[in-house]
Design a protein around this motif. Structure first.
Motif, PDB file in Angstrom:
ATOM      1  N   SER A 198      -8.501  18.377  21.379  1.00  0.00           N
ATOM      2  CA  SER A 198      -8.218  19.392  20.367  1.00  0.00           C
ATOM      3  C   SER A 198      -9.444  19.738  19.552  1.00  0.00           C
ATOM      4  CB  SER A 198      -7.096  18.908  19.437  1.00  0.00           C
ATOM      5  OG  SER A 198      -7.536  17.805  18.668  1.00  0.00           O
ATOM      6  N   GLU A 199     -10.409  18.797  19.468  1.00  0.00           N
ATOM      7  CA  GLU A 199     -11.607  19.020  18.669  1.00  0.00           C
ATOM      8  C   GLU A 199     -12.795  19.516  19.486  1.00  0.00           C
ATOM      9  OE1 GLU A 199     -11.907  18.615  15.195  1.00  0.00           O
ATOM     10  OE2 GLU A 199      -9.744  18.723  15.525  1.00  0.00           O
ATOM     11  N   THR A 200     -12.666  19.555  20.791  1.00  0.00           N
ATOM     12  CA  THR A 200     -13.796  19.937  21.645  1.00  0.00           C
ATOM     13  C   THR A 200     -13.504  21.270  22.315  1.00  0.00           C
ATOM     14  OG1 THR A 200     -14.198  17.596  22.098  1.00  0.00           O
ATOM     15  CG2 THR A 200     -15.278  19.200  23.546  1.00  0.00           C
ATOM     16  N   PRO A 201     -14.214  22.348  21.905  1.00  0.00           N
ATOM     17  CA  PRO A 201     -13.944  23.671  22.475  1.00  0.00           C
ATOM     18  C   PRO A 201     -14.075  23.724  23.986  1.00  0.00           C
ATOM     19  CG  PRO A 201     -15.288  23.871  20.496  1.00  0.00           C
ATOM     20  CD  PRO A 201     -15.213  22.406  20.828  1.00  0.00           C
ATOM     21  N   ALA A 202     -15.034  22.974  24.537  1.00  0.00           N
ATOM     22  CA  ALA A 202     -15.237  23.001  25.987  1.00  0.00           C
ATOM     23  C   ALA A 202     -14.004  22.498  26.730  1.00  0.00           C
ATOM     24  CB  ALA A 202     -16.456  22.155  26.357  1.00  0.00           C
ATOM     25  N   ILE A 203     -13.246  21.613  26.080  1.00  0.00           N
ATOM     26  CA  ILE A 203     -12.020  21.105  26.691  1.00  0.00           C
ATOM     27  C   ILE A 203     -10.841  21.993  26.333  1.00  0.00           C
ATOM     28  CG2 ILE A 203     -10.386  19.170  26.742  1.00  0.00           C
ATOM     29  CD1 ILE A 203     -12.741  17.319  26.162  1.00  0.00           C
ATOM     30  N   ARG A 204     -10.759  22.309  25.048  1.00  0.00           N
ATOM     31  CA  ARG A 204      -9.623  23.085  24.570  1.00  0.00           C
ATOM     32  C   ARG A 204      -9.646  24.519  25.085  1.00  0.00           C
ATOM     33  NH1 ARG A 204     -10.867  22.984  19.544  1.00  0.00           N
ATOM     34  NH2 ARG A 204     -11.815  25.050  19.560  1.00  0.00           N
ATOM     35  N   ALA A 235     -10.899  28.680  24.572  1.00  0.00           N
ATOM     36  CA  ALA A 235     -10.881  29.608  23.447  1.00  0.00           C
ATOM     37  C   ALA A 235      -9.496  29.649  22.804  1.00  0.00           C
ATOM     38  CB  ALA A 235     -11.280  30.996  23.934  1.00  0.00           C
ATOM     39  N   ASP A 236      -9.476  29.974  21.494  1.00  0.00           N
ATOM     40  CA  ASP A 236      -8.210  30.195  20.820  1.00  0.00           C
ATOM     41  C   ASP A 236      -8.429  31.184  19.683  1.00  0.00           C
ATOM     42  OD1 ASP A 236      -9.506  28.771  18.848  1.00  0.00           O
ATOM     43  OD2 ASP A 236      -8.214  27.017  18.942  1.00  0.00           O
ATOM     44  N   TRP A 237      -7.362  31.548  18.985  1.00  0.00           N
ATOM     45  CA  TRP A 237      -7.470  32.439  17.844  1.00  0.00           C
ATOM     46  C   TRP A 237      -6.469  32.033  16.791  1.00  0.00           C
ATOM     47  CZ3 TRP A 237      -3.529  35.344  15.793  1.00  0.00           C
ATOM     48  CH2 TRP A 237      -2.372  35.476  16.577  1.00  0.00           C
ATOM     49  N   ARG A 238      -6.723  32.470  15.565  1.00  0.00           N
ATOM     50  CA  ARG A 238      -5.802  32.219  14.474  1.00  0.00           C
ATOM     51  C   ARG A 238      -6.130  33.152  13.320  1.00  0.00           C
ATOM     52  NH1 ARG A 238      -7.875  29.090  10.341  1.00  0.00           N
ATOM     53  NH2 ARG A 238      -9.780  27.910  10.730  1.00  0.00           N
ATOM     54  N   MET A 239      -5.372  33.035  12.236  1.00  0.00           N
ATOM     55  CA  MET A 239      -5.635  33.831  11.048  1.00  0.00           C
ATOM     56  C   MET A 239      -6.365  32.984  10.022  1.00  0.00           C
ATOM     57  SD  MET A 239      -2.186  36.144  10.708  1.00  0.00           S
ATOM     58  CE  MET A 239      -3.019  37.397   9.734  1.00  0.00           C
ATOM     59  N   ALA A 240      -7.144  33.641   9.162  1.00  0.00           N
ATOM     60  CA  ALA A 240      -7.897  32.939   8.137  1.00  0.00           C
ATOM     61  C   ALA A 240      -8.116  33.868   6.954  1.00  0.00           C
ATOM     62  CB  ALA A 240      -9.238  32.462   8.701  1.00  0.00           C
ATOM     63  N   THR A 241      -8.501  33.285   5.836  1.00  0.00           N
ATOM     64  CA  THR A 241      -8.787  34.061   4.630  1.00  0.00           C
ATOM     65  C   THR A 241     -10.271  34.000   4.320  1.00  0.00           C
ATOM     66  OG1 THR A 241      -6.595  33.561   3.728  1.00  0.00           O
ATOM     67  CG2 THR A 241      -8.263  34.328   2.175  1.00  0.00           C
ATOM     68  N   ILE A 274      -9.491  35.493  13.594  1.00  0.00           N
ATOM     69  CA  ILE A 274     -10.710  34.919  14.127  1.00  0.00           C
ATOM     70  C   ILE A 274     -10.396  34.237  15.453  1.00  0.00           C
ATOM     71  CG2 ILE A 274     -11.809  34.620  11.877  1.00  0.00           C
ATOM     72  CD1 ILE A 274     -11.030  31.667  11.955  1.00  0.00           C
ATOM     73  N   SER A 275     -11.385  34.198  16.329  1.00  0.00           N
ATOM     74  CA  SER A 275     -11.209  33.514  17.605  1.00  0.00           C
ATOM     75  C   SER A 275     -12.471  32.731  17.931  1.00  0.00           C
ATOM     76  CB  SER A 275     -10.881  34.508  18.731  1.00  0.00           C
ATOM     77  OG  SER A 275     -11.953  35.419  18.924  1.00  0.00           O
ATOM     78  N   GLN A 276     -12.317  31.719  18.781  1.00  0.00           N
ATOM     79  CA  GLN A 276     -13.417  30.813  19.113  1.00  0.00           C
ATOM     80  C   GLN A 276     -13.666  30.817  20.612  1.00  0.00           C
ATOM     81  OE1 GLN A 276     -12.757  26.568  18.479  1.00  0.00           O
ATOM     82  NE2 GLN A 276     -14.786  26.396  17.553  1.00  0.00           N
ATOM     83  N   SER A 277     -14.944  30.849  20.965  1.00  0.00           N
ATOM     84  CA  SER A 277     -15.309  30.796  22.385  1.00  0.00           C
ATOM     85  C   SER A 277     -15.326  29.347  22.857  1.00  0.00           C
ATOM     86  CB  SER A 277     -16.693  31.418  22.592  1.00  0.00           C
ATOM     87  OG  SER A 277     -17.690  30.630  21.967  1.00  0.00           O
ATOM     88  N   LEU A 280     -15.664  34.297  16.102  1.00  0.00           N
ATOM     89  CA  LEU A 280     -15.773  35.748  15.986  1.00  0.00           C
ATOM     90  C   LEU A 280     -14.663  36.252  15.065  1.00  0.00           C
ATOM     91  CD1 LEU A 280     -17.408  38.152  17.222  1.00  0.00           C
ATOM     92  CD2 LEU A 280     -15.570  38.366  18.894  1.00  0.00           C
ATOM     93  N   ALA A 281     -15.027  37.114  14.088  1.00  0.00           N
ATOM     94  CA  ALA A 281     -14.040  37.720  13.193  1.00  0.00           C
ATOM     95  C   ALA A 281     -13.705  39.109  13.710  1.00  0.00           C
ATOM     96  CB  ALA A 281     -14.599  37.794  11.766  1.00  0.00           C
ATOM     97  N   TRP A 282     -12.484  39.276  14.189  1.00  0.00           N
ATOM     98  CA  TRP A 282     -12.081  40.547  14.782  1.00  0.00           C
ATOM     99  C   TRP A 282     -11.804  41.618  13.729  1.00  0.00           C
ATOM    100  CZ3 TRP A 282     -12.273  41.533  19.901  1.00  0.00           C
ATOM    101  CH2 TRP A 282     -12.431  40.436  20.745  1.00  0.00           C
ATOM    102  N   GLY A 283     -11.210  41.232  12.634  1.00  0.00           N
ATOM    103  CA  GLY A 283     -10.892  42.208  11.604  1.00  0.00           C
ATOM    104  C   GLY A 283      -9.684  41.777  10.797  1.00  0.00           C
TER     105      GLY A 283
END
Length: 244
Positions: free
Chosen positions: A25-31, A33-39, A74-77, A83-86
């Motif tokens: 869950s903490e390693t992007p290479a394993i997990r 990409a994902d996305w979520r909302m943020a402030t 936002i999403s993570q590679s 990356l902040a989409w908008g």
């Protein structure tokens, strides 16, 4: 070392399993990409924003005019970059959103100087700042002309410009009414009619700063009462874009 064929104790097996899940869950290479909302907590000058939980994300070009407290996607590679989409929409009319309405049929008004909202050129708004653009396709008696204005929620401020033929014109002419108005939904301004059936156009534009919920509508009437109808024709349109 555990010999081949020997089973791990259940509690140790569970611990190894949980550790593997946590590491994944903490390693992007394993997990992946994902996305979520943020402030947004901080807007940087280098094109990035920092979220309230400490993530630095680079803005997409379409994410314009970022501001603290924006609710964003936002999403993570796979390599961990963010990356902040908008913005996510927090109301029925989001910042950056554009709404356009078009007149489907013509509207005629005769013997009236009482300003009324056009039945088609009406858009619901929430508090915010909007750019206003419109195209009116009309004809009017030479003496009656077309008087323009705006209806908007109470306390709306701004400025606008009728962008049409000066009302003194009685023939097709290039004299434009360059007078702007330093308010919105208060003052009115006429543009010329040059006779029934002689089609004219104007392009009212402006800025509206809205503090309440309601509607912005393009309002119009005759400048001088005439039994010859003033007609705002189908294919006219109104566009609002929320910029703040």
């Amino acid at each position: 070392m555990i010999a081949s064929g020997t089973s791990l104790p259940l509690d140790l097996a569970d611990a190894v399993k949980q550790q593997a899940v946590f590491a994944g869950s903490e390693t992007p290479a394993i997990r992946g990409a994902d996305w979520r909302m943020a402030t947004v907590a901080t807007v940087n000058a280098d094109g990035t924003v920092v979220t309230s939980d400490g993530i630095t994300a680079r803005r997409m070009e379409t994410y314009s005019s970022p501001a603290v407290s924006d609710l964003i996607y936002i999403s993570q590679s796979g390599n961990g970059n963010w990356l902040a989409w908008g913005r996510g929409s927090t109301s029925s009319f989001a910042v950056g959103e554009t709404v356009t309405v078009r007149k489907s049929v013509s509207t005629s008004r005769a013997s009236t100087i009482t300003l009324a909202a056009d039945p088609h050129l009406v858009i619901n708004v929430v508090p915010g700042t909007y750019t206003v653009d419109s195209f009116l396709y009309y004809d009017a008696d030479t003496g009656a002309d077309l008087r323009l204005g705006w209806f908007a929620p109470a306390s709306t401020t701004g400025a606008w410009f009728p962008n049409g033929s000066d009302s003194a014109n009685t023939l097709f002419a290039s004299t434009t009414n360059w007078g702007a108005l330093g308010d919105f939904s208060v003052s009115t301004r006429p543009v010329a009619g040059v006779g029934a059936g002689n089609l004219m156009a104007c392009r009212p534009v402006g800025t509206a700063v809205v503090t309440g919920t309601g509607q912005i509508s393009l309002a119009w009437a005759q400048q001088v009462s005439s039994a010859t109808p003033t007609i705002v024709r189908g294919h006219s349109w109104l566009t609002l874009r929320r910029i703040a």
